[in-house]
Scaffold this motif. Structure first.
Motif: not given
Length: 368
Positions: A322-337, A352-359
């Motif tokens: 299905h040409k998809t890339i998925h991953f999760d990220i965690i950002i510190d609560f201390g970030t301004p935004d 960087a990966y225009p041939d894939y739908n990034v989620s």
């Protein structure tokens, strides 16, 4: 002996000890015109009342679950701890008001040898009581008992300071009673605020301890099929009931029947070793048939983790069909935004990966 009986028996011992101390201190304080000793007696009465509330809270928290409260009544102990903190605060504020009155209109204290012996005895009793109650509280995981034990140890210091004031008066004829009473009051208020902060934090829902989080994740990943454990979320419904969920990484070739068996084994082991009920185990599939997926993941990981405030990337999966890339990220609560960082990572990954739908899923930093 079960937990409720330990808490009840320990609290009763505390009640009797505090009533005994309060009675003697009140008599001594009145006869010697010592506001500090009288206020110390009042503090002992508040400690006795705190023990009564601890008993009542424990009894109510031990009620069996019902239709309206299927997880039981364990959180009542947090409410009883809050009430104890409010009582301590009230005692501190009242004491401070009385001390200020004595500073404005001072009276001459009259110390006797008997009075000083009684106060010295009170110091010893409070030390022994505080250590006993605190130890029992830690053994049964009772915040109310632990707070009561700490408060008793604090009381021993306060009583000892009364002896210091008596010595100053007898040696130098300098009256420090009212000022000492004010200092005692401020110490009581500080203790009450700290207790209130702890209990309210439990009610609001505080972060689980790092040690418990790491131990549970180690247990989950002890199974060879599990390549990672993430997003551990726990809810406390009292000291004896903790319910939660976790995400696990497993090979994308694992059959559903094997995955079902694995989840049952994980649930049983976590319950056995940590007394935590995992009601949900979600799955991240790990690429096993696509060698290119590992290379892409490595490149994306290096780029993502180069950003400031990024704590973790996990749950990566590349779907060639299905040409998809998925991953999760965690950002510190201390970030301004956090949203700005998220959008930036999403944009540069997509470019960087225009041939894939990034989620990308932005997870919350709920546990270590």
């Amino acid at each position: 002996m079960n937990r409720d009986k330990v808490i009840t028996r320990t609290s009763i011992i505390g009640i009797l000890a505090n009533i005994f101390l309060a009675s003697f201190k009140a008599v001594v304080g009145i006869l010697s015109s010592s506001i500090a000793i009288v206020l110390d007696a009042v503090n002992n009465l508040s400690d006795a009342l705190s023990s009564v509330i601890t008993i009542i809270g424990t009894k109510l928290a031990g009620k069996r679950p019902d239709k309206n409260h299927p997880y039981g009544y364990g959180r009542i102990e947090n409410l009883s701890a809050t009430l104890i903190a409010v009582i301590v605060l009230y005692a501190g504020v009242t004491s401070l008001v009385e001390s200020i009155k004595k500073i404005i209109r001072p009276s001459v204290p009259d110390y006797s040898a008997a009075a000083l012996v009684i106060v010295a005895t009170a110091v010893l009793v409070k030390i022994l009581l505080g250590l006993y109650v605190k130890k029992k509280g830690e053994s049964v995981n009772s915040d109310s008992l632990i707070s009561s034990g700490k408060d008793a140890l604090l009381d021993s210091v306060i009583s000892a300071s009364t002896l210091v004031a008596a010595a100053i008066f007898l040696i130098f004829n300098i009256r420090t009673e009212a000022w000492l009473g004010a200092v005692i009051s401020l110490v009581i208020i500080k203790s009450g605020l700290e207790m209130l902060g702890d209990s309210l934090s439990n009610i609001i829902g505080k972060r689980i301890s790092s040690d418990l989080s790491r131990e549970i994740k180690q247990t989950v990943t002890s199974f060879p099929e599990v390549q990672g454990a993430y997003d551990l979320l726990l809810h406390s419904y009292g000291p004896d009931l903790m319910i939660g969920s976790v995400h696990i990484e497993v090979p994308d070739t694992m059959p559903v029947a094997e995955l079902d068996k694995l989840e049952h084994r994980i649930t049983e082991k976590v319950l056995s070793e940590h007394s935590v009920i995992l009601t949900g185990i979600s799955v991240y599939a790990v690429n096993t048939k696509n060698d290119r997926a590992a290379q892409i993941y490595g490149d994306i990981r290096r780029n993502v983790m180069s950003h400031e405030y990024l704590l973790q990337i996990h749950g990566f999966y590349l779907d060639e069909e299905h040409k998809t890339i998925h991953f999760d990220i965690i950002i510190d609560f201390g970030t301004p935004d956090a949203n700005e960082i998220y959008q930036h990572i999403l944009t540069e990954t997509q470019e960087a990966y225009p041939d894939y739908n990034v989620s990308i899923t932005l997870d919350t930093d709920v546990s270590d």
